[in-house]
Write an enzyme that holds these catalytic residues in place. Sequence first.
Site, PDB file in Angstrom:
ATOM      1  CG  ASN A  96     -13.742  33.588  67.422  1.00 22.80           C
ATOM      2  OD1 ASN A  96     -14.174  34.604  67.971  1.00 22.80           O
ATOM      3  ND2 ASN A  96     -13.826  33.375  66.129  1.00 22.80           N
ATOM      4  CB  VAL A  97     -13.304  30.254  73.451  1.00 20.44           C
ATOM      5  CG1 VAL A  97     -12.747  31.475  74.188  1.00 20.44           C
ATOM      6  CG2 VAL A  97     -14.830  30.349  73.385  1.00 20.44           C
ATOM      7  CG  HIS A 113     -10.483  36.683  74.642  1.00 12.52           C
ATOM      8  ND1 HIS A 113     -11.438  37.406  73.965  1.00 12.52           N
ATOM      9  CD2 HIS A 113      -9.603  37.605  75.116  1.00 12.52           C
ATOM     10  CE1 HIS A 113     -11.153  38.702  74.023  1.00 12.52           C
ATOM     11  NE2 HIS A 113     -10.040  38.844  74.715  1.00 12.52           N
ATOM     12  CB  CYS A 121      -5.406  23.114  87.659  1.00 14.16           C
ATOM     13  SG  CYS A 121      -5.396  23.204  89.463  1.00 14.16           S
ATOM     14  CB  THR A 180     -13.947  41.440  66.241  1.00 20.26           C
ATOM     15  OG1 THR A 180     -13.998  41.915  67.587  1.00 20.26           O
ATOM     16  CG2 THR A 180     -12.900  42.217  65.478  1.00 20.26           C
ATOM     17  CB  SER A 181     -18.538  44.116  68.176  1.00 19.42           C
ATOM     18  OG  SER A 181     -17.971  43.668  69.396  1.00 19.42           O
TER      19      SER A 181
HETATM   20  C1  BV8 Z   1      -8.072  43.049  80.397  1.00 21.33           C
HETATM   21  C2  BV8 Z   1     -15.060  35.265  77.660  1.00 21.33           C
HETATM   22  C3  BV8 Z   1      -6.164  43.972  81.519  1.00 21.33           C
HETATM   23  C4  BV8 Z   1     -14.889  34.049  76.958  1.00 21.33           C
HETATM   24  C5  BV8 Z   1     -14.489  37.297  76.668  1.00 21.33           C
HETATM   25  C6  BV8 Z   1     -14.307  49.309  81.710  1.00 21.33           C
HETATM   26  C7  BV8 Z   1     -14.724  48.638  82.846  1.00 21.33           C
HETATM   27  C8  BV8 Z   1     -14.260  47.344  83.140  1.00 21.33           C
HETATM   28  C9  BV8 Z   1     -13.382  46.712  82.301  1.00 21.33           C
HETATM   29  C10 BV8 Z   1     -13.008  47.395  81.169  1.00 21.33           C
HETATM   30  C11 BV8 Z   1     -13.447  48.685  80.885  1.00 21.33           C
HETATM   31  N1  BV8 Z   1     -12.896  49.086  79.698  1.00 21.33           N
HETATM   32  C12 BV8 Z   1     -12.146  48.101  79.244  1.00 21.33           C
HETATM   33  C13 BV8 Z   1     -12.209  47.063  80.117  1.00 21.33           C
HETATM   34  C14 BV8 Z   1     -11.529  45.821  79.991  1.00 21.33           C
HETATM   35  C15 BV8 Z   1     -12.422  44.704  79.542  1.00 21.33           C
HETATM   36  C16 BV8 Z   1     -13.331  45.183  78.451  1.00 21.33           C
HETATM   37  O1  BV8 Z   1     -12.935  45.408  77.326  1.00 21.33           O
HETATM   38  N2  BV8 Z   1     -14.590  45.371  78.740  1.00 21.33           N
HETATM   39  C17 BV8 Z   1     -15.486  45.942  77.740  1.00 21.33           C
HETATM   40  C18 BV8 Z   1     -16.733  45.119  77.665  1.00 21.33           C
HETATM   41  C19 BV8 Z   1     -15.680  47.399  78.110  1.00 21.33           C
HETATM   42  N3  BV8 Z   1     -11.491  43.712  79.069  1.00 21.33           N
HETATM   43  C20 BV8 Z   1     -11.000  42.783  79.856  1.00 21.33           C
HETATM   44  O2  BV8 Z   1     -11.400  42.635  81.001  1.00 21.33           O
HETATM   45  C21 BV8 Z   1      -9.891  41.958  79.280  1.00 21.33           C
HETATM   46  N4  BV8 Z   1      -8.769  41.953  80.145  1.00 21.33           N
HETATM   47  O3  BV8 Z   1      -8.369  44.132  79.948  1.00 21.33           O
HETATM   48  O4  BV8 Z   1      -6.962  42.838  81.162  1.00 21.33           O
HETATM   49  C22 BV8 Z   1      -5.188  44.371  80.467  1.00 21.33           C
HETATM   50  C23 BV8 Z   1      -4.666  45.636  80.517  1.00 21.33           C
HETATM   51  C24 BV8 Z   1      -3.729  46.052  79.563  1.00 21.33           C
HETATM   52  C25 BV8 Z   1      -3.307  45.215  78.560  1.00 21.33           C
HETATM   53  C26 BV8 Z   1      -3.817  43.946  78.533  1.00 21.33           C
HETATM   54  C27 BV8 Z   1      -4.762  43.551  79.479  1.00 21.33           C
HETATM   55  C28 BV8 Z   1     -10.338  40.523  79.127  1.00 21.33           C
HETATM   56  C29 BV8 Z   1     -11.325  40.404  78.031  1.00 21.33           C
HETATM   57  C30 BV8 Z   1     -11.711  38.970  77.832  1.00 21.33           C
HETATM   58  C31 BV8 Z   1     -13.119  38.865  77.777  1.00 21.33           C
HETATM   59  N5  BV8 Z   1     -13.509  37.520  77.438  1.00 21.33           N
HETATM   60  N6  BV8 Z   1     -15.217  36.253  76.721  1.00 21.33           N
HETATM   61  C32 BV8 Z   1     -16.137  33.487  76.495  1.00 21.33           C
HETATM   62  O5  BV8 Z   1     -16.962  33.099  77.324  1.00 21.33           O
HETATM   63  O6  BV8 Z   1     -16.221  33.371  75.275  1.00 21.33           O
HETATM   64  S1  BV8 Z   1     -14.995  38.563  75.672  1.00 21.33           S
HETATM   65  C33 BV8 Z   1     -16.041  38.184  74.453  1.00 21.33           C
HETATM   66  O7  BV8 Z   1     -15.958  39.317  73.602  1.00 21.33           O
HETATM   67  C34 BV8 Z   1     -15.736  37.065  73.530  1.00 21.33           C
HETATM   68  O8  BV8 Z   1     -14.980  36.064  74.054  1.00 21.33           O
HETATM   69  C35 BV8 Z   1     -14.979  37.652  72.382  1.00 21.33           C
HETATM   70  O9  BV8 Z   1     -13.700  37.137  72.428  1.00 21.33           O
HETATM   71  C36 BV8 Z   1     -14.921  39.125  72.671  1.00 21.33           C
HETATM   72  C37 BV8 Z   1     -15.105  39.984  71.508  1.00 21.33           C
HETATM   73  O10 BV8 Z   1     -16.383  39.815  70.946  1.00 21.33           O
HETATM   74  P1  BV8 Z   1     -16.503  39.650  69.393  1.00 21.33           P
HETATM   75  O11 BV8 Z   1     -15.759  38.454  69.003  1.00 21.33           O
HETATM   76  O12 BV8 Z   1     -16.173  40.908  68.722  1.00 21.33           O
HETATM   77  O13 BV8 Z   1     -18.086  39.297  69.237  1.00 21.33           O
HETATM   78  P2  BV8 Z   1     -19.308  40.306  69.161  1.00 21.33           P
HETATM   79  O14 BV8 Z   1     -20.537  39.499  69.330  1.00 21.33           O
HETATM   80  O15 BV8 Z   1     -19.139  41.463  70.017  1.00 21.33           O
HETATM   81  O16 BV8 Z   1     -19.251  40.870  67.660  1.00 21.33           O
HETATM   82  C38 BV8 Z   1     -19.429  40.049  66.538  1.00 21.33           C
HETATM   83  C39 BV8 Z   1     -19.176  40.889  65.292  1.00 21.33           C
HETATM   84  O17 BV8 Z   1     -19.250  40.039  64.164  1.00 21.33           O
HETATM   85  C40 BV8 Z   1     -20.212  42.014  65.071  1.00 21.33           C
HETATM   86  O18 BV8 Z   1     -19.531  43.216  64.751  1.00 21.33           O
HETATM   87  C41 BV8 Z   1     -21.044  41.534  63.882  1.00 21.33           C
HETATM   88  O19 BV8 Z   1     -21.454  42.583  63.034  1.00 21.33           O
HETATM   89  C42 BV8 Z   1     -20.049  40.652  63.170  1.00 21.33           C
HETATM   90  N7  BV8 Z   1     -20.680  39.558  62.398  1.00 21.33           N
HETATM   91  C43 BV8 Z   1     -21.773  38.822  62.689  1.00 21.33           C
HETATM   92  N8  BV8 Z   1     -21.997  37.903  61.751  1.00 21.33           N
HETATM   93  C44 BV8 Z   1     -21.021  38.065  60.826  1.00 21.33           C
HETATM   94  C45 BV8 Z   1     -20.172  39.109  61.235  1.00 21.33           C
HETATM   95  N9  BV8 Z   1     -19.111  39.516  60.507  1.00 21.33           N
HETATM   96  C46 BV8 Z   1     -18.867  38.869  59.363  1.00 21.33           C
HETATM   97  N10 BV8 Z   1     -19.633  37.839  58.905  1.00 21.33           N
HETATM   98  C47 BV8 Z   1     -20.712  37.424  59.599  1.00 21.33           C
HETATM   99  N11 BV8 Z   1     -21.455  36.404  59.127  1.00 21.33           N
END
Ligand code: BV8
Length: 232
Positions: A96-97, A113, A121, A180-181
Site C-alpha cells: 500500500n502507498v 511500492h 527526483c 491482497t489479490s
Molecule cells: C517488477 C502502483 C522486476 C502504485 C502498483 C507480465 C507482463 C508484464 C509484467 C509482468 C508480467 N508478469 C509479472 C509482471 C511484473 C509486474 C506484474 O506483476 N504485473 C501483473 C499485473 C501481471 N510487476 C511489476 O512490474 C513490478 N516490478 O516486477 O520488477 C522484478 C523482477 C524480479 C524481482 C523483483 C522485481 C512492480 C509492481 C508495482 C506495481 N505498482 N501500483 C499505485 O498507484 O498504487 S501495483 C498495485 O497492485 C497496487 O499498488 C498494489 O500495491 C498492488 C497489489 O494489489 P492489491 O493490494 O492486492 O489490491 P487488489 O485490488 O488487487 O486486491 C485487493 C484484495 O483485498 C482482494 O483480494 C480483495 O478480496 C481483498 N479485500 C477487499 N476488501 C477487503 C479485502 N480483504 C480483507 N478485508 C476487506 N475489507
Amino acid sequence: MDDIRNIVILTGAGISAESGIETFRAEDGLWEKHRIEDVATPDAFRRDPVLVQKFYDMRRAAVQTKEPNPAHHSLARLEHEWTGASGRSLLLVTQNVDDLHERAGVTNVVHMHGELLSAWCSACDMRARWSEHLSGDPPCPECGSKALRPDIVWFGEMPYRMDEIYDALSQSDLFVSIGTSGAVYPAAGFVQEARAQGARTLELNLEPSQGSHLFDETRLGPASELVPQWVD
Ligand code: BV8
C-alpha cells in the site's frame, strides 16, 4: 505460536478498504476507472506527466481524509508486543502507498511500492515529504530538473528494499498475507519463498486470492474482524 520467532506480514489494498480507500481490482476499483498504462507506468509519466500527477494528487488528497481501522491498529499492537520480547522479529511489508500503518503506530513498515506522501527526483535522488506546492508538475526544488515524480513504484520498475524483504522471508517461521489479490509480482511470490524456507503460511482475505492454494490456511472475511481475531 510457541515455536514461532520471526514473522513476515504482507499487506495489500484490502486492509485499507474498510478505511474507505479504494482497492485496485474490485469491479468498481481504481483500475476499472483508470488504465494502468495511462497512469502507473514510467512511459505514462513521460507521455503525460500532468495526467499522472493529477491521478496521484487525487489519491493523496483522499488518503489524508481517511483513518486507520481495527486491522491496522491490531497489527501495531502485535508489533509492539512481539518485538518487545528478545529473539523475535516482525517485518511488516506493505504494497500500500497510504500511511495508515504508520498512523496506527507501526514503527517498522517497508513500503515496497512507495508512498503517496513522498516525492522523489529521479535526476538527483532527492526525497521529500509531499506538500501542496509540489502538486501539478513542478521542477525539483533541489536540482531544478523536471524529473520530480510521485515516490511510487510503477509497473515495470523494481520494488523497494527487496534484499531486506527476501532476507526476512528466508528467516521467517510464519508468513501472513492480508488483503491482497496476489495478482502483482514479486509480492505474489513471497508465499512460495516463505514456504520454501519451511515457514507456516496464513492468508486473511475477503475472498480467496489467486495464490490461495499455496497457503497452509486461509481465513475469509473482512480484515477489520479477521486481523484482530488472529492477533488476540
Ligand atoms: C517488477 C502502483 C522486476 C502504485 C502498483 C507480465 C507482463 C508484464 C509484467 C509482468 C508480467 N508478469 C509479472 C509482471 C511484473 C509486474 C506484474 O506483476 N504485473 C501483473 C499485473 C501481471 N510487476 C511489476 O512490474 C513490478 N516490478 O516486477 O520488477 C522484478 C523482477 C524480479 C524481482 C523483483 C522485481 C512492480 C509492481 C508495482 C506495481 N505498482 N501500483 C499505485 O498507484 O498504487 S501495483 C498495485 O497492485 C497496487 O499498488 C498494489 O500495491 C498492488 C497489489 O494489489 P492489491 O493490494 O492486492 O489490491 P487488489 O485490488 O488487487 O486486491 C485487493 C484484495 O483485498 C482482494 O483480494 C480483495 O478480496 C481483498 N479485500 C477487499 N476488501 C477487503 C479485502 N480483504 C480483507 N478485508 C476487506 N475489507
